[in-house]
Design a protein around this motif. Structure first.
Motif, PDB file in Angstrom:
ATOM      1  N   ARG A   1     -61.850  73.661 -22.943  1.00 49.12           N
ATOM      2  CA  ARG A   1     -61.733  72.202 -22.840  1.00 49.12           C
ATOM      3  C   ARG A   1     -60.852  71.805 -21.660  1.00 49.12           C
ATOM      4  NH1 ARG A   1     -59.521  71.455 -27.932  1.00 49.12           N
ATOM      5  NH2 ARG A   1     -60.925  72.584 -29.278  1.00 49.12           N
ATOM      6  N   ARG A   2     -59.748  72.534 -21.478  1.00 50.20           N
ATOM      7  CA  ARG A   2     -58.844  72.210 -20.372  1.00 50.20           C
ATOM      8  C   ARG A   2     -59.534  72.414 -19.023  1.00 50.20           C
ATOM      9  NH1 ARG A   2     -55.091  76.163 -20.549  1.00 50.20           N
ATOM     10  NH2 ARG A   2     -55.986  77.145 -18.718  1.00 50.20           N
ATOM     11  N   ARG A   3     -60.268  73.526 -18.885  1.00 50.86           N
ATOM     12  CA  ARG A   3     -60.965  73.786 -17.623  1.00 50.86           C
ATOM     13  C   ARG A   3     -62.023  72.730 -17.352  1.00 50.86           C
ATOM     14  NH1 ARG A   3     -61.770  80.302 -18.029  1.00 50.86           N
ATOM     15  NH2 ARG A   3     -59.628  80.860 -17.511  1.00 50.86           N
ATOM     16  N   ARG A   4     -62.742  72.317 -18.394  1.00 53.32           N
ATOM     17  CA  ARG A   4     -63.757  71.282 -18.230  1.00 53.32           C
ATOM     18  C   ARG A   4     -63.094  69.976 -17.796  1.00 53.32           C
ATOM     19  NH1 ARG A   4     -66.345  71.056 -23.313  1.00 53.32           N
ATOM     20  NH2 ARG A   4     -67.292  73.027 -22.716  1.00 53.32           N
ATOM     21  N   GLY A   5     -61.960  69.638 -18.402  1.00 53.89           N
ATOM     22  CA  GLY A   5     -61.229  68.430 -18.020  1.00 53.89           C
ATOM     23  C   GLY A   5     -60.726  68.500 -16.587  1.00 53.89           C
ATOM     24  N   GLU A   6     -60.236  69.670 -16.195  1.00 55.36           N
ATOM     25  CA  GLU A   6     -59.761  69.821 -14.820  1.00 55.36           C
ATOM     26  C   GLU A   6     -60.906  69.691 -13.827  1.00 55.36           C
ATOM     27  OE1 GLU A   6     -57.827  73.595 -14.850  1.00 55.36           O
ATOM     28  OE2 GLU A   6     -56.002  72.825 -15.793  1.00 55.36           O
ATOM     29  N   GLU A   7     -62.086  70.215 -14.161  1.00 54.03           N
ATOM     30  CA  GLU A   7     -63.248  70.086 -13.280  1.00 54.03           C
ATOM     31  C   GLU A   7     -63.622  68.624 -13.090  1.00 54.03           C
ATOM     32  OE1 GLU A   7     -65.570  71.932 -11.513  1.00 54.03           O
ATOM     33  OE2 GLU A   7     -64.098  73.536 -11.602  1.00 54.03           O
ATOM     34  N   ILE A   8     -63.669  67.884 -14.189  1.00 53.16           N
ATOM     35  CA  ILE A   8     -64.025  66.457 -14.102  1.00 53.16           C
ATOM     36  C   ILE A   8     -62.986  65.720 -13.270  1.00 53.16           C
ATOM     37  CG2 ILE A   8     -64.261  64.347 -15.463  1.00 53.16           C
ATOM     38  CD1 ILE A   8     -65.427  66.137 -17.697  1.00 53.16           C
ATOM     39  N   LEU A   9     -61.715  66.009 -13.525  1.00 54.59           N
ATOM     40  CA  LEU A   9     -60.643  65.359 -12.773  1.00 54.59           C
ATOM     41  C   LEU A   9     -60.732  65.696 -11.292  1.00 54.59           C
ATOM     42  CD1 LEU A   9     -58.248  63.557 -13.484  1.00 54.59           C
ATOM     43  CD2 LEU A   9     -56.832  65.606 -13.556  1.00 54.59           C
ATOM     44  N   ALA A  10     -61.057  66.939 -10.962  1.00 53.13           N
ATOM     45  CA  ALA A  10     -61.171  67.337  -9.560  1.00 53.13           C
ATOM     46  C   ALA A  10     -62.328  66.619  -8.878  1.00 53.13           C
ATOM     47  CB  ALA A  10     -61.356  68.847  -9.456  1.00 53.13           C
ATOM     48  N   TRP A  11     -63.478  66.491  -9.588  1.00 51.23           N
ATOM     49  CA  TRP A  11     -64.626  65.808  -8.993  1.00 51.23           C
ATOM     50  C   TRP A  11     -64.323  64.343  -8.723  1.00 51.23           C
ATOM     51  CZ3 TRP A  11     -68.893  67.470  -6.736  1.00 51.23           C
ATOM     52  CH2 TRP A  11     -69.296  68.779  -6.965  1.00 51.23           C
ATOM     53  N   VAL A  12     -63.357  63.772  -9.432  1.00 53.86           N
ATOM     54  CA  VAL A  12     -62.992  62.382  -9.206  1.00 53.86           C
ATOM     55  C   VAL A  12     -61.883  62.275  -8.164  1.00 53.86           C
ATOM     56  CG1 VAL A  12     -61.982  60.342 -10.306  1.00 53.86           C
ATOM     57  CG2 VAL A  12     -63.732  61.656 -11.493  1.00 53.86           C
ATOM     58  N   LEU A  13     -60.854  63.114  -8.295  1.00 53.94           N
ATOM     59  CA  LEU A  13     -59.674  62.961  -7.445  1.00 53.94           C
ATOM     60  C   LEU A  13     -59.862  63.452  -6.011  1.00 53.94           C
ATOM     61  CD1 LEU A  13     -56.696  63.833  -9.797  1.00 53.94           C
ATOM     62  CD2 LEU A  13     -57.428  61.611  -8.964  1.00 53.94           C
ATOM     63  N   VAL A  14     -60.576  64.532  -5.801  1.00 52.67           N
ATOM     64  CA  VAL A  14     -60.716  65.071  -4.439  1.00 52.67           C
ATOM     65  C   VAL A  14     -61.372  64.061  -3.497  1.00 52.67           C
ATOM     66  CG1 VAL A  14     -61.843  66.868  -3.068  1.00 52.67           C
ATOM     67  CG2 VAL A  14     -60.575  67.483  -5.119  1.00 52.67           C
ATOM     68  N   PRO A  15     -62.494  63.423  -3.871  1.00 53.86           N
ATOM     69  CA  PRO A  15     -63.044  62.409  -2.969  1.00 53.86           C
ATOM     70  C   PRO A  15     -62.093  61.235  -2.747  1.00 53.86           C
ATOM     71  CG  PRO A  15     -64.688  63.035  -4.576  1.00 53.86           C
ATOM     72  CD  PRO A  15     -63.413  63.672  -4.992  1.00 53.86           C
ATOM     73  N   LEU A  16     -61.359  60.837  -3.804  1.00 53.08           N
ATOM     74  CA  LEU A  16     -60.400  59.738  -3.632  1.00 53.08           C
ATOM     75  C   LEU A  16     -59.289  60.125  -2.659  1.00 53.08           C
ATOM     76  CD1 LEU A  16     -60.020  58.330  -7.249  1.00 53.08           C
ATOM     77  CD2 LEU A  16     -61.193  57.296  -5.308  1.00 53.08           C
ATOM     78  N   ILE A  17     -58.807  61.347  -2.741  1.00 51.63           N
ATOM     79  CA  ILE A  17     -57.755  61.807  -1.836  1.00 51.63           C
ATOM     80  C   ILE A  17     -58.284  61.853  -0.401  1.00 51.63           C
ATOM     81  CG2 ILE A  17     -56.355  63.818  -1.210  1.00 51.63           C
ATOM     82  CD1 ILE A  17     -56.080  64.334  -4.252  1.00 51.63           C
ATOM     83  N   CYS A  18     -59.512  62.370  -0.221  1.00 48.48           N
ATOM     84  CA  CYS A  18     -60.093  62.432   1.130  1.00 48.48           C
ATOM     85  C   CYS A  18     -60.268  61.033   1.718  1.00 48.48           C
ATOM     86  CB  CYS A  18     -61.429  63.170   1.098  1.00 48.48           C
ATOM     87  SG  CYS A  18     -61.255  64.929   0.747  1.00 48.48           S
ATOM     88  N   LEU A  19     -60.779  60.109   0.915  1.00 52.28           N
ATOM     89  CA  LEU A  19     -60.926  58.732   1.403  1.00 52.28           C
ATOM     90  C   LEU A  19     -59.567  58.115   1.723  1.00 52.28           C
ATOM     91  CD1 LEU A  19     -63.717  57.271  -0.896  1.00 52.28           C
ATOM     92  CD2 LEU A  19     -63.821  57.627   1.565  1.00 52.28           C
ATOM     93  N   GLY A  20     -58.568  58.394   0.890  1.00 56.27           N
ATOM     94  CA  GLY A  20     -57.224  57.870   1.143  1.00 56.27           C
ATOM     95  C   GLY A  20     -56.646  58.393   2.454  1.00 56.27           C
TER      96      GLY A  20
END
Length: 90
Positions: free
Chosen positions: A37-56
């Motif tokens: 469950r933790r790994r799945r949550g981290e994957e979802i969070l990464a798919w959201v945060l990485v593009p936001l960080i790149c755009l920022g």
């Protein structure tokens, strides 16, 4: 033998509530499920945060160039001029 002369049917045992309840998970299985469950949550969070960080970062660099009144092309041209001057000195 004929089927008519067989004995009466025996009653079937109904499963009790205790038998229907699943066995509790072992500690190892609980840990494995938590990890999954933790790994799945981290994957979802990464798919959201990485593009936001790149755009920022992109917007931050553009804002910095805009604040200084220049553009990346002009900065690159100036760096190439400095490089050419350093090569002439050497």
């Amino acid at each position: 033998m004929s089927e008519l002369h067989e004995g009466p049917l025996l009653p079937v045992e109904q499963p009790t509530l205790a038998a229907a309840r699943p066995k509790p998970l072992t500690r190892r299985e609980e840990r494995r499920r938590r990890r999954t469950r933790r790994r799945r949550g981290e994957e979802i969070l990464a798919w959201v945060l990485v593009p936001l960080i790149c755009l920022g970062i992109y917007w931050g660099i553009n804002a910095g160039f805009e604040f200084m009144g220049t553009s990346p092309g002009q900065v690159w041209d100036q760096l190439m001029q400095v490089k050419a001057m350093m090569e002439k000195r050497a």
